[in-house]
Write a protein that holds these residues in place. Structure first.
Motif, PDB file in Angstrom:
ATOM      1  N   PRO A  72       0.784  -1.236   0.000  1.00  0.00           N
ATOM      2  CA  PRO A  72       0.000   0.000   0.000  1.00  0.00           C
ATOM      3  C   PRO A  72       0.814   1.283   0.000  1.00  0.00           C
ATOM      4  O   PRO A  72       0.465   2.240  -0.705  1.00  0.00           O
ATOM      5  CB  PRO A  72      -0.834  -0.116   1.279  1.00  0.00           C
ATOM      6  CG  PRO A  72      -0.887  -1.572   1.581  1.00  0.00           C
ATOM      7  CD  PRO A  72       0.423  -2.114   1.124  1.00  0.00           C
ATOM      8  N   VAL A  73       1.878   1.330   0.793  1.00  0.00           N
ATOM      9  CA  VAL A  73       2.661   2.562   0.879  1.00  0.00           C
ATOM     10  C   VAL A  73       3.334   2.864  -0.457  1.00  0.00           C
ATOM     11  O   VAL A  73       3.351   4.006  -0.929  1.00  0.00           O
ATOM     12  CB  VAL A  73       3.701   2.461   2.015  1.00  0.00           C
ATOM     13  CG1 VAL A  73       4.633   3.670   2.004  1.00  0.00           C
ATOM     14  CG2 VAL A  73       2.997   2.355   3.368  1.00  0.00           C
ATOM     15  N   THR A  74       3.896   1.831  -1.085  1.00  0.00           N
ATOM     16  CA  THR A  74       4.476   2.012  -2.419  1.00  0.00           C
ATOM     17  C   THR A  74       3.397   2.415  -3.424  1.00  0.00           C
ATOM     18  O   THR A  74       3.594   3.329  -4.239  1.00  0.00           O
ATOM     19  CB  THR A  74       5.142   0.709  -2.885  1.00  0.00           C
ATOM     20  OG1 THR A  74       6.184   0.360  -1.976  1.00  0.00           O
ATOM     21  CG2 THR A  74       5.725   0.860  -4.279  1.00  0.00           C
ATOM     22  N   ASP A  75       2.251   1.759  -3.340  1.00  0.00           N
ATOM     23  CA  ASP A  75       1.196   1.952  -4.337  1.00  0.00           C
ATOM     24  C   ASP A  75       0.668   3.387  -4.379  1.00  0.00           C
ATOM     25  O   ASP A  75       0.372   3.911  -5.452  1.00  0.00           O
ATOM     26  CB  ASP A  75       0.033   0.997  -4.065  1.00  0.00           C
ATOM     27  CG  ASP A  75       0.430  -0.461  -4.155  1.00  0.00           C
ATOM     28  OD1 ASP A  75       1.489  -0.742  -4.736  1.00  0.00           O
ATOM     29  OD2 ASP A  75      -0.309  -1.319  -3.632  1.00  0.00           O
ATOM     30  N   ARG A  76       0.525   4.023  -3.233  1.00  0.00           N
ATOM     31  CA  ARG A  76      -0.060   5.366  -3.215  1.00  0.00           C
ATOM     32  C   ARG A  76       0.860   6.397  -3.867  1.00  0.00           C
ATOM     33  O   ARG A  76       0.414   7.465  -4.291  1.00  0.00           O
ATOM     34  CB  ARG A  76      -0.395   5.778  -1.788  1.00  0.00           C
ATOM     35  CG  ARG A  76       0.814   5.995  -0.891  1.00  0.00           C
ATOM     36  CD  ARG A  76       0.407   6.324   0.534  1.00  0.00           C
ATOM     37  NE  ARG A  76       1.582   6.614   1.355  1.00  0.00           N
ATOM     38  CZ  ARG A  76       1.510   6.985   2.641  1.00  0.00           C
ATOM     39  NH1 ARG A  76       0.331   7.097   3.233  1.00  0.00           N
ATOM     40  NH2 ARG A  76       2.618   7.242   3.322  1.00  0.00           N
ATOM     41  N   GLY A  77       2.155   6.088  -3.963  1.00  0.00           N
ATOM     42  CA  GLY A  77       3.085   7.011  -4.597  1.00  0.00           C
ATOM     43  C   GLY A  77       3.262   6.781  -6.087  1.00  0.00           C
ATOM     44  O   GLY A  77       3.923   7.567  -6.763  1.00  0.00           O
ATOM     45  N   VAL A  78       2.640   5.723  -6.634  1.00  0.00           N
ATOM     46  CA  VAL A  78       2.853   5.359  -8.035  1.00  0.00           C
ATOM     47  C   VAL A  78       2.218   6.356  -8.989  1.00  0.00           C
ATOM     48  O   VAL A  78       2.791   6.700 -10.023  1.00  0.00           O
ATOM     49  CB  VAL A  78       2.325   3.934  -8.293  1.00  0.00           C
ATOM     50  CG1 VAL A  78       2.287   3.629  -9.779  1.00  0.00           C
ATOM     51  CG2 VAL A  78       3.191   2.909  -7.574  1.00  0.00           C
ATOM     52  N   ILE A  79       1.012   6.830  -8.668  1.00  0.00           N
ATOM     53  CA  ILE A  79       0.319   7.730  -9.595  1.00  0.00           C
ATOM     54  C   ILE A  79       0.390   9.186  -9.172  1.00  0.00           C
ATOM     55  O   ILE A  79      -0.045  10.068  -9.923  1.00  0.00           O
ATOM     56  CB  ILE A  79      -1.159   7.326  -9.781  1.00  0.00           C
ATOM     57  CG1 ILE A  79      -1.936   7.442  -8.466  1.00  0.00           C
ATOM     58  CG2 ILE A  79      -1.261   5.925 -10.352  1.00  0.00           C
ATOM     59  CD1 ILE A  79      -3.432   7.222  -8.623  1.00  0.00           C
ATOM     60  N   ALA A  80       0.906   9.462  -7.997  1.00  0.00           N
ATOM     61  CA  ALA A  80       0.910  10.827  -7.472  1.00  0.00           C
ATOM     62  C   ALA A  80       2.255  11.508  -7.712  1.00  0.00           C
ATOM     63  O   ALA A  80       3.284  10.848  -7.884  1.00  0.00           O
ATOM     64  CB  ALA A  80       0.610  10.801  -5.973  1.00  0.00           C
ATOM     65  N   PRO A  81       2.288  12.842  -7.720  1.00  0.00           N
ATOM     66  CA  PRO A  81       3.561  13.558  -7.786  1.00  0.00           C
ATOM     67  C   PRO A  81       4.390  13.317  -6.529  1.00  0.00           C
ATOM     68  O   PRO A  81       3.910  12.752  -5.539  1.00  0.00           O
ATOM     69  CB  PRO A  81       3.128  15.033  -7.878  1.00  0.00           C
ATOM     70  CG  PRO A  81       1.704  15.012  -8.304  1.00  0.00           C
ATOM     71  CD  PRO A  81       1.127  13.751  -7.745  1.00  0.00           C
ATOM     72  N   SER A  82       5.623  13.770  -6.563  1.00  0.00           N
ATOM     73  CA  SER A  82       6.506  13.647  -5.407  1.00  0.00           C
ATOM     74  C   SER A  82       6.003  14.501  -4.251  1.00  0.00           C
ATOM     75  O   SER A  82       5.188  15.418  -4.431  1.00  0.00           O
ATOM     76  CB  SER A  82       7.925  14.077  -5.786  1.00  0.00           C
ATOM     77  OG  SER A  82       8.442  13.251  -6.809  1.00  0.00           O
ATOM     78  N   ALA A  83       6.498  14.210  -3.057  1.00  0.00           N
ATOM     79  CA  ALA A  83       6.132  14.980  -1.872  1.00  0.00           C
ATOM     80  C   ALA A  83       6.402  16.461  -2.112  1.00  0.00           C
ATOM     81  O   ALA A  83       7.412  16.838  -2.700  1.00  0.00           O
ATOM     82  CB  ALA A  83       6.921  14.487  -0.671  1.00  0.00           C
ATOM     83  N   ALA A 141      -3.528  10.747  -4.511  1.00  0.00           N
ATOM     84  CA  ALA A 141      -4.074  11.446  -5.676  1.00  0.00           C
ATOM     85  C   ALA A 141      -5.569  11.721  -5.567  1.00  0.00           C
ATOM     86  O   ALA A 141      -6.046  12.770  -6.024  1.00  0.00           O
ATOM     87  CB  ALA A 141      -3.786  10.643  -6.948  1.00  0.00           C
ATOM     88  N   TRP A 142      -6.322  10.784  -4.993  1.00  0.00           N
ATOM     89  CA  TRP A 142      -7.773  10.933  -4.972  1.00  0.00           C
ATOM     90  C   TRP A 142      -8.374  11.018  -3.577  1.00  0.00           C
ATOM     91  O   TRP A 142      -9.181  11.896  -3.289  1.00  0.00           O
ATOM     92  CB  TRP A 142      -8.434   9.778  -5.738  1.00  0.00           C
ATOM     93  CG  TRP A 142      -8.254   9.857  -7.220  1.00  0.00           C
ATOM     94  CD1 TRP A 142      -7.560   8.991  -8.025  1.00  0.00           C
ATOM     95  CD2 TRP A 142      -8.770  10.870  -8.107  1.00  0.00           C
ATOM     96  NE1 TRP A 142      -7.615   9.397  -9.329  1.00  0.00           N
ATOM     97  CE2 TRP A 142      -8.352  10.542  -9.413  1.00  0.00           C
ATOM     98  CE3 TRP A 142      -9.543  12.016  -7.913  1.00  0.00           C
ATOM     99  CZ2 TRP A 142      -8.684  11.321 -10.523  1.00  0.00           C
ATOM    100  CZ3 TRP A 142      -9.885  12.789  -9.013  1.00  0.00           C
ATOM    101  CH2 TRP A 142      -9.454  12.441 -10.310  1.00  0.00           C
ATOM    102  N   SER A 143      -7.987  10.110  -2.690  1.00  0.00           N
ATOM    103  CA  SER A 143      -8.617  10.073  -1.372  1.00  0.00           C
ATOM    104  C   SER A 143      -8.408  11.380  -0.609  1.00  0.00           C
ATOM    105  O   SER A 143      -9.362  11.960  -0.080  1.00  0.00           O
ATOM    106  CB  SER A 143      -8.073   8.893  -0.565  1.00  0.00           C
ATOM    107  OG  SER A 143      -8.715   8.812   0.696  1.00  0.00           O
TER     108      SER A 143
END
Length: 497
Positions: A72-83, A141-143
């Motif tokens: 999950p932690v890896t997955d949430r960063g896959v489609i989103a921009p960097s911090a 990205a969405w939640s």
């Protein structure tokens, strides 16, 4: 006529936030969903956003699964921009979170996530998942975006876990379904969605199933059903959005697909596009990234956008190292498993010729998008997407919607009735690409996330207030979706330096 006391009271009840009327309880939600869920955990949270570490479980935290199956932690960063570039979290969102497995799944892999904010706006968002990612793929990205605006949020994992590592060192494994991570890697992985009982047709099934579960969970939690339900998703999750508005108009009121995967048994599709890129990239790299050379011409001829080169780093090179071959392998092993992936070659795979030797065409047709949308839909796509090239995916789907609309809305004499059905829009983000974090290496790239979120707000306005969506347009570099765009229709240039 003056409103009655009863009608006035009802109106006030609908306008009040949920927290002013009652309290969310896990017991109510779990009782409602009952035996439809398995291994369910539900908890009250002081903050449902990713500012709270407890919102997203740790990688590999499901007992009994191999490393890589649940990340999950890896997955949430896959489609989103960097911090620092992604959705800002400016408030806490207290509420209820439920994590579970969908009990009806015979493979035992389908997972479901539901977040119910205390201050609910009466609406629900159901998210798809990109790649082979988990139900936590859309957390950044969405939640975070919709929860802070009062929406209930649900997601799912397309009914499948991610992957397991087969080997980290040579020689190649005996596992016939193993895929190497990139052409130079000794690491081979096994994708769960290549297993028996995991056809890609399940992706639409579990998007709809998640919507049904989420609506029932919302009703149990708040005492009433959502007034509107929206589908959102990126990449393969964008494909899920398309299928949701094609197949389930009674469940979804509209959708936003961000870089959705186009699926069609006729070219183009991923199995026609990826091999030429894989085949020609080594020669292109050996040429010193010569954009005028034969290899570069062959890659662009397969539909890919121009490359960007910075010193020894190439945008195409990032895709080659991280996505091209492993994606081709994953899809080929599911859709055409008798092909000798590494013996015959990933770059020399020929989809058209394989139609005569396998049932790959029927396999792709089984989960193809139709373009027959039955609810409003917005596609947001980048012109520099080098995994799902815009002309072969976003524009291809737009063409399919247009053809379907023309066929559907002609009368018996063949005359156009003028009724075009649900609204469809394609917003092309100039210099946008498939992977937001690639902007870190190439600042010329535009982020798509803010445009996708803006498209969502515009969709909601259209569905709920009947405000027309802005027209199809090129969102020029540095620009935004506009009612009167500077460039209507397609972007004239895929890349602006």
């Amino acid at each position: 006529m003056f409103p009655t006391f009863r009608s006035t009271a009802l109106l006030l009840l609908l306008l009040l936030p949920f927290s002013a009327r009652a309290g969310l309880t896990c017991a109510d939600v779990l009782k409602s969903l009952g035996s439809r869920l398995a291994e369910a955990t539900c908890f009250q949270s002081a903050d449902l956003t990713t500012a709270n570490p407890a919102t997203t479980p740790a990688n590999n935290s499901l007992i009994g699964l191999p490393a890589g199956a649940f990340t999950p932690v890896t997955d949430r960063g896959v489609i989103a921009p960097s911090a620092g570039k992604r959705t800002p979290v400016t408030k806490t969102v207290p509420g209820l979170q439920l994590n579970a497995r969908i009990a009806s799944d015979p493979a035992g892999q389908a997972r479901f996530l539901l977040r119910l904010p205390n201050d609910w706006n009466g609406r629900l968002v159901v998210a798809g998942a990109s790649g082979t990612r988990s139900e936590f793929n859309g957390d950044f990205a969405w939640s975070d975006y919709v929860l802070q605006r009062g929406y209930a949020y649900a997601s799912q994992n397309k009914g499948v876990l991610n992957l397991s590592i087969v080997t980290l060192t040579p020689p190649p494994p005996a596992d016939p379904l193993a895929c190497r991570l990139n052409p130079a890697s000794p690491v081979f992985v096994h994708f769960f969605d290549n297993d028996t009982g995991q056809p890609f047709a399940r992706w639409a099934e579990f998007m709809i199933k998640a919507g049904e579960l989420a609506r029932d969970g919302v009703k149990a939690g708040y005492g009433r059903s959502p007034r509107f339900t929206y589908a959102v998703g990126t990449s393969n999750g964008g494909y899920q959005v398309r299928r949701a508005v094609e197949l389930a108009p009674d469940l979804f009121d509209g959708g936003v697909d961000w870089e959705g995967t186009f699926v069609d048994e006729h070219a183009p599709n991923l199995l026609t596009d990826l091999p030429p890129a894989i085949l020609n990239f080594p020669d292109y790299a050996s040429s010193g990234f010569n954009s005028a050379g034969t290899a570069a011409s062959n890659i662009r001829g397969a539909g890919y956008p121009p490359d960007i080169v910075s010193g020894t780093v190439s945008l195409w090179g990032l895709y080659n190292a991280q996505f091209w071959e492993v994606t081709q392998c994953q899809w080929q092993k599911r859709l055409d498993p008798t092909y000798d992936t590494y013996g015959s070659g990933t770059g020399t795979y020929n989809y058209v010729s394989r139609l005569s030797f396998s049932d790959v065409g029927a396999q792709v047709a089984a989960f193809a998008t139709t373009g027959k949308i039955r609810r409003p839909l917005v596609t947001v796509a980048g012109t520099l997407d080098a995994l799902l090239p815009i002309d072969h995916h976003a524009r291809a789907y737009a063409r399919k919607v247009a053809v379907s609309s023309r066929h559907k809305h002609r009368d018996d004499d063949g005359d156009d009735r003028g009724d075009r059905g649900p609204a469809y829009r394609l917003y092309e983000i100039q210099n946008g690409n498939h992977i937001e974090t690639f902007q870190d290496a190439f600042p010329q790239l535009e982020l798509i996330e803010p445009h996708a979120q803006r498209a969502f707000d515009l969709l909601v306005r259209q569905v709920e207030s009947n405000v027309p969506l802005p027209p199809d347009q090129c969102v020029v570099r540095g620009g935004s979706i506009a009612d009167s765009p500077a460039q209507a229709g397609h972007c004239a240039s895929l890349f602006v330096p």
